[in-house]
Write a protein that holds these residues in place. Sequence first.
Motif, mmCIF file in Angstrom:
data_model
loop_
_atom_site.group_PDB
_atom_site.id
_atom_site.type_symbol
_atom_site.label_atom_id
_atom_site.label_comp_id
_atom_site.label_asym_id
_atom_site.label_seq_id
_atom_site.Cartn_x
_atom_site.Cartn_y
_atom_site.Cartn_z
ATOM 1 N N SER A 250 0.832 -1.209 0.000
ATOM 2 C CA SER A 250 0.000 0.000 0.000
ATOM 3 C C SER A 250 0.861 1.251 0.000
ATOM 4 O O SER A 250 0.514 2.258 -0.617
ATOM 5 C CB SER A 250 -0.931 -0.003 1.226
ATOM 6 O OG SER A 250 -1.798 -1.113 1.206
ATOM 7 N N THR A 251 1.996 1.185 0.711
ATOM 8 C CA THR A 251 2.912 2.327 0.721
ATOM 9 C C THR A 251 3.424 2.611 -0.681
ATOM 10 O O THR A 251 3.482 3.773 -1.114
ATOM 11 C CB THR A 251 4.113 2.046 1.657
ATOM 12 O OG1 THR A 251 3.632 1.790 2.977
ATOM 13 C CG2 THR A 251 5.057 3.232 1.691
ATOM 14 N N GLY A 252 3.811 1.562 -1.409
ATOM 15 C CA GLY A 252 4.291 1.737 -2.779
ATOM 16 C C GLY A 252 3.214 2.324 -3.685
ATOM 17 O O GLY A 252 3.493 3.213 -4.491
ATOM 18 N N ALA A 253 1.969 1.837 -3.551
ATOM 19 C CA ALA A 253 0.873 2.342 -4.386
ATOM 20 C C ALA A 253 0.589 3.812 -4.090
ATOM 21 O O ALA A 253 0.361 4.618 -5.002
ATOM 22 C CB ALA A 253 -0.388 1.504 -4.159
ATOM 23 N N LEU A 254 0.611 4.175 -2.799
ATOM 24 C CA LEU A 254 0.360 5.564 -2.420
ATOM 25 C C LEU A 254 1.471 6.472 -2.938
ATOM 26 O O LEU A 254 1.216 7.569 -3.448
ATOM 27 C CB LEU A 254 0.254 5.670 -0.894
ATOM 28 C CG LEU A 254 -0.089 7.066 -0.342
ATOM 29 C CD1 LEU A 254 -1.459 7.515 -0.841
ATOM 30 C CD2 LEU A 254 -0.074 7.055 1.184
ATOM 31 N N ASN A 255 2.718 6.030 -2.818
ATOM 32 C CA ASN A 255 3.835 6.827 -3.330
ATOM 33 C C ASN A 255 3.731 7.012 -4.838
ATOM 34 O O ASN A 255 4.041 8.089 -5.362
ATOM 35 C CB ASN A 255 5.171 6.154 -2.987
ATOM 36 C CG ASN A 255 5.544 6.347 -1.533
ATOM 37 O OD1 ASN A 255 5.019 7.225 -0.871
ATOM 38 N ND2 ASN A 255 6.436 5.518 -1.034
ATOM 39 N N ALA A 256 3.318 5.954 -5.541
ATOM 40 C CA ALA A 256 3.166 6.051 -6.998
ATOM 41 C C ALA A 256 2.121 7.107 -7.356
ATOM 42 O O ALA A 256 2.320 7.919 -8.269
ATOM 43 C CB ALA A 256 2.774 4.694 -7.574
ATOM 44 N N HIS A 257 1.006 7.107 -6.631
ATOM 45 C CA HIS A 257 -0.050 8.088 -6.897
ATOM 46 C C HIS A 257 0.436 9.500 -6.604
ATOM 47 O O HIS A 257 0.217 10.425 -7.403
ATOM 48 C CB HIS A 257 -1.283 7.763 -6.057
ATOM 49 C CG HIS A 257 -2.370 8.796 -6.174
ATOM 50 N ND1 HIS A 257 -3.136 8.928 -7.314
ATOM 51 C CD2 HIS A 257 -2.795 9.760 -5.302
ATOM 52 C CE1 HIS A 257 -4.007 9.924 -7.135
ATOM 53 N NE2 HIS A 257 -3.815 10.444 -5.935
ATOM 54 N N ILE A 258 1.107 9.695 -5.465
ATOM 55 C CA ILE A 258 1.595 11.024 -5.099
ATOM 56 C C ILE A 258 2.592 11.532 -6.136
ATOM 57 O O ILE A 258 2.545 12.693 -6.563
ATOM 58 C CB ILE A 258 2.245 10.993 -3.699
ATOM 59 C CG1 ILE A 258 1.173 10.731 -2.629
ATOM 60 C CG2 ILE A 258 2.965 12.310 -3.403
ATOM 61 C CD1 ILE A 258 1.744 10.513 -1.244
ATOM 62 N N GLU A 259 3.499 10.652 -6.587
ATOM 63 C CA GLU A 259 4.510 11.050 -7.569
ATOM 64 C C GLU A 259 3.848 11.453 -8.885
ATOM 65 O O GLU A 259 4.206 12.471 -9.491
ATOM 66 C CB GLU A 259 5.491 9.886 -7.784
ATOM 67 C CG GLU A 259 6.778 10.271 -8.511
ATOM 68 C CD GLU A 259 6.607 10.256 -10.017
ATOM 69 O OE1 GLU A 259 7.334 10.983 -10.703
ATOM 70 O OE2 GLU A 259 5.714 9.534 -10.490
ATOM 71 N N GLU A 260 2.854 10.683 -9.304
ATOM 72 C CA GLU A 260 2.163 10.992 -10.550
ATOM 73 C C GLU A 260 1.401 12.314 -10.446
ATOM 74 O O GLU A 260 1.454 13.147 -11.350
ATOM 75 C CB GLU A 260 1.187 9.871 -10.899
ATOM 76 C CG GLU A 260 1.856 8.595 -11.414
ATOM 77 C CD GLU A 260 0.854 7.493 -11.679
ATOM 78 O OE1 GLU A 260 -0.333 7.686 -11.333
ATOM 79 O OE2 GLU A 260 1.248 6.444 -12.222
ATOM 80 N N GLN A 284 -6.413 5.312 -1.159
ATOM 81 C CA GLN A 284 -5.152 4.589 -0.970
ATOM 82 C C GLN A 284 -4.563 4.860 0.413
ATOM 83 O O GLN A 284 -3.949 3.986 1.019
ATOM 84 C CB GLN A 284 -4.163 4.976 -2.066
ATOM 85 C CG GLN A 284 -4.615 4.518 -3.439
ATOM 86 C CD GLN A 284 -3.610 4.830 -4.520
ATOM 87 O OE1 GLN A 284 -2.709 5.638 -4.322
ATOM 88 N NE2 GLN A 284 -3.763 4.200 -5.674
ATOM 89 N N ASN A 285 -4.770 6.075 0.908
ATOM 90 C CA ASN A 285 -4.311 6.397 2.257
ATOM 91 C C ASN A 285 -5.075 5.579 3.290
ATOM 92 O O ASN A 285 -4.512 5.104 4.282
ATOM 93 C CB ASN A 285 -4.490 7.894 2.522
ATOM 94 C CG ASN A 285 -3.705 8.371 3.738
ATOM 95 O OD1 ASN A 285 -2.666 7.814 4.071
ATOM 96 N ND2 ASN A 285 -4.203 9.399 4.387
ATOM 97 N N GLU A 286 -6.374 5.409 3.044
ATOM 98 C CA GLU A 286 -7.197 4.586 3.937
ATOM 99 C C GLU A 286 -6.745 3.132 3.905
ATOM 100 O O GLU A 286 -6.677 2.457 4.937
ATOM 101 C CB GLU A 286 -8.667 4.699 3.512
ATOM 102 C CG GLU A 286 -9.638 3.830 4.316
ATOM 103 C CD GLU A 286 -9.788 4.279 5.762
ATOM 104 O OE1 GLU A 286 -10.206 3.453 6.598
ATOM 105 O OE2 GLU A 286 -9.478 5.457 6.056
#
Length: 640
Positions: A250-260, A284-286
């Motif tokens: 989930s951390t990786g997915a959230l970071n990917a979204h923030i970066e995009e 994703q944060n949830e």
Amino acid sequence: MSGPGGRMMMGPAERSMDFKGSGKRLLGQIAQDRGRLWGMVAAVVGSVGCSVVGPKILGQATDLVFAGIIGRQMPAGITKEQALDGLRAKGEGGMADMLSGTDFTPGEGIDFGAVGVVAIWALVVFTLAGLLMLVATRLSNHIMNGTVYRLREELQGKLSRLPLSYFDRQKRGEVLSRATNDIDNIGQTLQQTMGQLLNSLLTIVGVLAMMFWISPLLALVALVTIPVSVFVAAKIGKKSQPQFVAQWKSTGALNAHIEEMYSGHTLVKVFGRQKESAAVFAEQNEALYRASFKAQLVSGIMQPVMFFISNINYVLVAVVGGLRVASGSLSIGDVQAFIQYSRQFSMPLTQVASMANLVQSGVASAERVYELLDAQEQEPDAEVPERPEQIRGQVTLDKVAFRYEPDKPLIENLSLTVEPGHTVAIVGPTGAGKTTLVNLLMRFYEVTGGEIALDGVDIAKMTREELRGAIGMVLQDTWLFGGTIAENIAYGAAREVTRAEIEEAARAAHADRFIRTLPDGYDTVLDDEGAGVSAGEKQLITIARAFLSDPVILVLDEATSSVDTRTEVLIQKAMARLAHGRTSFVIAHRLSTIRDADVILVMENGAIVEQGTHGELLDAEGAYARLYAAQFAQAVAEVD
């Protein structure tokens, strides 16, 4: 979602959790620093040995004090046996049995000299234990930092060996998360567990040995709770490990979204997608919150449960130990030492259990890092590479075939010869394979059939470094790094360049004028987003970078798409001058920019359907003529 050439983008690779395998690999990483590792083990063994002997020494001091107190209350001139017989005669048989295990002399008080010697020995032993633990901690830090250092080096090397197709399938933020967050988590896990875990395990062994030495019966009583502890730890660990895997995923997915969203924040605002972006972030944060909460909740149960079991152990030892003292089987000092050992025994068990969540989190991150390290690499360079005697820039494509997906051909049976110094323009609709052709020339992808040759040598037999060193490339998507404008331009040179050479390249690209209008000129600092300069100005900087590299082959993929018409004309003139003696590949959508090309290739569905000069293709009234007419009509409509 489609990537270059119309292929499908895939999500992060999924695979089953392998805690045991990833844990072994991480231990293998640690074991590479064998010298320091054995030194740390020796220091921990010495420290634990001193710590384990300490309570026994203190127990002797307690026995000396207790014996002095008892002896002072007994009449002088009699033996210990006579004193005990006297107590039994008075009906105090229980007291006599208890004192039978005490080495006292009737009439003599506390031997402070002997107590002092024992205290000094205890002080020396505990001091030595502390010093050795300090050495072990220092060595542990060296090992931990070295392990993380090597992991980062491996990851950096791996990223340079991965094919472009890997990054096309992965979200950039997900890759960055593995290279940063997961590596940091591994380092934090090792820092908090490596030395302490070894210390705890050795303490358990050492204390257990001392407990059996003092009283096998009490040792067996203390061991009653171990199966319960192991069972609880195994059950909780089994439930918490999947939660830690989910947490870091989930951390990786959230970071990917923030970066995009950060890299495209302008477009997000332009199209009014802040609410949608915020909604995805919240979702994703949830998910990360739920995964982290479950992981910490399940693993957090470990310590209080183990503490409760430890207290049960303490009570059992105290009760049985008291009965053994009352029967005279053990001295008070031995029981005191045993109770200390009981605490020493329970504490590392609790520590090991509480470290389980850290270990699980670290191994979950290690698994993600190893998944990246195990990704399929690009084909290695030939063991005995070939190179042209002289790189002149002749490019030959002989029946080239390529496909992103095995069942979806993109380029089939493509043949072409480009003579040195010629300019080749490649046009065609989106998805026709124009950029793919350039990617094959650069060996970002490998052909699935046929051959591409540079000056008669198959580029697959050349080293990628030498091949790409002969090619200068300017992409439609500009890339600048955090640094001065001069440093960004100089990035294209494989050698040290002077400021004069940098400025000459900028003048050739018509970037010199706008650079000098900036407050610090060539020393103006840009961030990695190129803030402070326009899109067209960023394009000019990257073109200057390509000019400075002095390549044999120029590749321009929509290189003038972000500049105004006047600047575009100036760049075309500069490129015509710089292209003298160089082979140039120009990918363009605006056909007005390629009229002077030596040959124009029209591509459709991965095949060259037409080729010739601008005039020849217009006279042929084929695909190129239709493209040109469509753009001309559009231009007239825009004017109207």
